[in-house]
Write a protein that holds these residues in place. Structure first.
Motif, PDB file in Angstrom:
ATOM      1  N   PHE A  26       0.813  -1.220   0.000  1.00 31.44           N
ATOM      2  CA  PHE A  26       0.000   0.000   0.000  1.00 31.44           C
ATOM      3  C   PHE A  26       0.847   1.271   0.000  1.00 31.44           C
ATOM      4  CE2 PHE A  26      -2.651  -3.370   1.664  1.00 31.44           C
ATOM      5  CZ  PHE A  26      -3.798  -3.209   0.896  1.00 31.44           C
ATOM      6  N   SER A  27       2.139   1.113  -0.318  1.00 31.27           N
ATOM      7  CA  SER A  27       3.043   2.272  -0.402  1.00 31.27           C
ATOM      8  C   SER A  27       2.946   3.156   0.829  1.00 31.27           C
ATOM      9  CB  SER A  27       2.727   3.089  -1.672  1.00 31.27           C
ATOM     10  OG  SER A  27       2.889   2.297  -2.824  1.00 31.27           O
ATOM     11  N   SER A  28       2.937   2.515   1.990  1.00 28.43           N
ATOM     12  CA  SER A  28       2.817   3.212   3.267  1.00 28.43           C
ATOM     13  C   SER A  28       4.085   3.004   4.085  1.00 28.43           C
ATOM     14  CB  SER A  28       1.613   2.681   4.044  1.00 28.43           C
ATOM     15  OG  SER A  28       0.417   2.885   3.332  1.00 28.43           O
ATOM     16  N   PRO A  29       4.332   3.843   5.098  1.00 32.37           N
ATOM     17  CA  PRO A  29       5.526   3.675   5.931  1.00 32.37           C
ATOM     18  C   PRO A  29       5.555   2.321   6.632  1.00 32.37           C
ATOM     19  CG  PRO A  29       4.535   5.825   6.283  1.00 32.37           C
ATOM     20  CD  PRO A  29       3.561   5.037   5.459  1.00 32.37           C
ATOM     21  N   PHE A  30       6.748   1.778   6.814  1.00 35.23           N
ATOM     22  CA  PHE A  30       6.940   0.531   7.548  1.00 35.23           C
ATOM     23  C   PHE A  30       6.798   0.880   9.028  1.00 35.23           C
ATOM     24  CE2 PHE A  30      10.051  -3.352   7.865  1.00 35.23           C
ATOM     25  CZ  PHE A  30       9.201  -3.946   8.784  1.00 35.23           C
TER      26      PHE A  30
ATOM     27  N   ASP B 205       8.576   1.897  14.576  1.00 38.55           N
ATOM     28  CA  ASP B 205       8.605   2.782  13.418  1.00 38.55           C
ATOM     29  C   ASP B 205       9.935   2.584  12.695  1.00 38.55           C
ATOM     30  OD1 ASP B 205       8.694   4.851  11.598  1.00 38.55           O
ATOM     31  OD2 ASP B 205       7.856   6.347  12.961  1.00 38.55           O
ATOM     32  N   LEU B 206       9.901   1.775  11.640  1.00 40.43           N
ATOM     33  CA  LEU B 206      11.126   1.476  10.901  1.00 40.43           C
ATOM     34  C   LEU B 206      11.536   2.605   9.969  1.00 40.43           C
ATOM     35  CD1 LEU B 206      12.606  -1.239  11.348  1.00 40.43           C
ATOM     36  CD2 LEU B 206      10.208  -1.323  12.002  1.00 40.43           C
ATOM     37  N   GLU B 207      10.601   3.479   9.623  1.00 43.45           N
ATOM     38  CA  GLU B 207      10.938   4.617   8.773  1.00 43.45           C
ATOM     39  C   GLU B 207      11.806   5.612   9.541  1.00 43.45           C
ATOM     40  OE1 GLU B 207      10.097   4.868   5.504  1.00 43.45           O
ATOM     41  OE2 GLU B 207       9.248   2.855   5.708  1.00 43.45           O
ATOM     42  N   LYS B 208      11.408   5.908  10.773  1.00 42.93           N
ATOM     43  CA  LYS B 208      12.144   6.869  11.589  1.00 42.93           C
ATOM     44  C   LYS B 208      13.121   6.187  12.548  1.00 42.93           C
ATOM     45  CE  LYS B 208       8.468  10.340  11.378  1.00 42.93           C
ATOM     46  NZ  LYS B 208       7.515  11.186  12.144  1.00 42.93           N
ATOM     47  N   LYS B 209      13.175   4.854  12.473  1.00 43.74           N
ATOM     48  CA  LYS B 209      14.094   4.064  13.301  1.00 43.74           C
ATOM     49  C   LYS B 209      13.917   4.386  14.789  1.00 43.74           C
ATOM     50  CE  LYS B 209      17.660   3.498   9.736  1.00 43.74           C
ATOM     51  NZ  LYS B 209      16.861   4.098   8.648  1.00 43.74           N
ATOM     52  N   ARG B 210      12.678   4.373  15.223  1.00 45.15           N
ATOM     53  CA  ARG B 210      12.395   4.682  16.612  1.00 45.15           C
ATOM     54  C   ARG B 210      11.355   3.737  17.188  1.00 45.15           C
ATOM     55  NH1 ARG B 210       8.862  10.353  16.463  1.00 45.15           N
ATOM     56  NH2 ARG B 210       6.979   9.465  15.486  1.00 45.15           N
ATOM     57  N   PHE B 211      11.376   3.615  18.498  1.00 44.31           N
ATOM     58  CA  PHE B 211      10.462   2.763  19.257  1.00 44.31           C
ATOM     59  C   PHE B 211       9.637   3.654  20.177  1.00 44.31           C
ATOM     60  CE2 PHE B 211       9.936   0.436  23.367  1.00 44.31           C
ATOM     61  CZ  PHE B 211       9.044  -0.530  22.934  1.00 44.31           C
ATOM     62  N   GLY B 212       8.313   3.512  20.100  1.00 45.09           N
ATOM     63  CA  GLY B 212       7.424   4.282  20.954  1.00 45.09           C
ATOM     64  C   GLY B 212       6.804   3.394  22.022  1.00 45.09           C
ATOM     65  N   PHE B 213       6.681   3.905  23.243  1.00 44.55           N
ATOM     66  CA  PHE B 213       6.079   3.127  24.329  1.00 44.55           C
ATOM     67  C   PHE B 213       5.302   4.069  25.244  1.00 44.55           C
ATOM     68  CE2 PHE B 213      10.239   4.534  25.630  1.00 44.55           C
ATOM     69  CZ  PHE B 213      10.111   4.919  26.948  1.00 44.55           C
ATOM     70  N   THR B 214       4.322   3.503  25.924  1.00 42.96           N
ATOM     71  CA  THR B 214       3.461   4.305  26.800  1.00 42.96           C
ATOM     72  C   THR B 214       3.676   4.026  28.277  1.00 42.96           C
ATOM     73  OG1 THR B 214       1.725   2.613  26.713  1.00 42.96           O
ATOM     74  CG2 THR B 214       1.608   4.409  25.083  1.00 42.96           C
ATOM     75  N   SER B 215       4.408   2.961  28.638  1.00 42.58           N
ATOM     76  CA  SER B 215       4.307   2.334  29.961  1.00 42.58           C
ATOM     77  C   SER B 215       2.858   1.849  30.121  1.00 42.58           C
ATOM     78  CB  SER B 215       4.739   3.284  31.074  1.00 42.58           C
ATOM     79  OG  SER B 215       6.133   3.572  30.967  1.00 42.58           O
TER      80      SER B 215
END
Length: 443
Positions: free
Chosen positions: A192-196, A410-420
């Motif tokens: 779908f040509s969307s971010p990984f 987020d593989l596009e921005k090479k970052r990991f998001g977490f909420t606790s």
């Protein structure tokens, strides 16, 4: 590939009647995640084949690709093999083994491209054909599931029934969500040509499923109308230069997910240990890995000993006295002595501090303690285990620590998001509304 699978349920037929298929312009999708009570494995439910069949796969966060048992009860009008001359086969083989002169390589048999699917629970692997078939997922606006969309050329491995040893009943394979270009989220993204980009919210409830979001950075709405994407804290994803899978990652960058934990605190007090092992070395050892196929957190021995001592000491201030532990756990308390809170049992908090000190993953009792009950005893045990003196990863964050935490990869921005813990936000991962929305607006 002989006989078909058992007939789909009436609910499945209703869903297909209710939904109509999306054009490829819409990019956000989801899949429910349940936890098998016997194996503690997390099960992702997707749709494969033509006509579509509901398919349950073990969620393997670090695996490179999906594999399905197709030696029995596999019937589809849209599957096909990948010839050795197909450029796709070359891409698969190159991905799977960049140093094949040192180990056996995926290759070809009977002019059909082959791979090495692995059962990451039993650490068993075999050589098997690579296949292409149709995958479908419900779209979403972040609040509800809606119309299906197909990935008509979904690549996976056709494994044998023997590879299912140790796997939950009713499950037919593994869903690889790793960093590879052939993982499930990567292929959905490409189609779908969307971010990984994908997110997981594993439910602690035995009856309410959690959810995986694909191609969506948010919103992620959970009852009562709470968008958890607004609570995400970000830290870089770390690439391990050497993978640890039995064959396919030998001297190949890992498709597993690592983050940069620089310290551990118990009740705000820094643990004292050799922190150099929190950095991945040139041989791929060290660092902090996130794993959905590891039930509980695992710590290198020196970290575990410091952690255990600090946790027991801080628990004593809460009038908690250790009792005889139950294997595999090293610390247990009588459940009668442990108070309950909305964030789980009242025990010391644990902070995984990232390299930027302002970012820390706080672990409350709901994600640090395991209830062990029998007719003879009722215990709360510490869900952190001793991983030995020389483990591949110094810290492994397991399934227990991930439950009721929204995690974004987020593989596009090479970052990991977490909420606790999302319990602190007044919701839980089992609160996603799976009620069908037939009027989803396209963005």
């Amino acid at each position: 590939m002989q006989s078909p699978m058992s007939s789909p349920s009436p609910i499945f037929h209703f869903l297909l009647f209710f939904f109509f298929f999306l054009s490829p312009s819409f990019a956000a999708f989801l899949a429910p995640i349940t936890k098998d009570p016997t194996t503690s494995q997390y099960i992702l439910s997707i749709y494969l084949k033509t006509p579509l069949q509901p398919t349950k796969l073990v969620l393997d966060l670090g695996a490179s690709f999906a594999w399905v048992d197709c030696t029995r009860r596999y019937k589809s009008s849209s599957y096909h093999h990948i010839p050795c001359s197909d450029p796709l086969c070359s891409a698969i083989v190159s991905l799977a083994c960049s140093n094949c002169f040192r180990r056996p390589a995926p290759g070809c048999a009977n002019d059909s491209c082959a791979l090495f699917p692995e059962n990451s629970v039993t650490r068993q692997t075999i050589i098997a054909e690579a296949l292409v078939d149709s995958l479908a997922l419900p779209s979403t606006d972040g609040r509800n599931p809606a119309r299906f969309a197909r990935v008509p050329e979904f690549v996976f491995s056709c494994a044998k029934t023997s590879l299912l040893k140790g796997i939950a009943k009713g499950v037919t394979g593994f869903a690889g969500l790793g960093r590879s270009n052939f993982s499930l989220p990567a292929q959905v993204s490409t189609a779908f040509s969307s971010p990984f980009l994908f997110a997981l919210c594993l439910s602690s409830s035995p009856s309410a499923p959690g959810v995986a979001f694909f191609n969506s950075g948010g919103p992620y709405y959970f009852l009562p109308e709470i968008d958890l994407s607004k609570s995400l804290i970000y830290t870089p994803l770390i690439l391990n230069p050497v993978g640890s899978t039995i064959i396919t990652y030998y001297l190949h960058p890992s498709d597993e997910y690592f983050i940069g934990v620089s310290a551990i605190k118990v009740n705000g007090k820094d643990l004292q240990f050799n922190k150099t092992i929190l950095t991945i070395d040139e041989n791929g050892f060290g660092g902090t890995k996130i794993s959905t196929t590891t039930p509980y957190a695992v710590l290198e021995t020196s970290i575990y000993n410091a952690f255990k001592e600090a946790f027991v000491s801080e628990s004593a201030a809460l009038n908690l006295t250790v009792t005889t532990p139950v294997k595999p756990f090293g610390v247990c308390y009588s459940a009668d002595d442990v108070l309950s809170t909305r964030l789980g049992p009242a025990v010391p908090t644990v902070d995984l501090v990232m390299k930027n000190d302002d970012a820390f993953w706080r672990i409350f009792g709901a994600n640090s303690m395991v209830r062990i009950g029998s007719k003879d005893e009722d215990l709360w045990c510490l869900g952190f285990l001793d991983g030995g003196a020389h483990p591949r990863a110094s810290i492994v964050i397991g399934g227990l620590q991930m439950e009721d935490n929204l995690l974004q990869f987020d593989l596009e921005k090479k970052r990991f998001g977490f909420t606790s813990s999302v319990l602190s936000h007044g919701t839980m991962c089992g609160n996603f509304n799976f009620t069908i929305n037939g009027n989803l607006k396209q963005n």
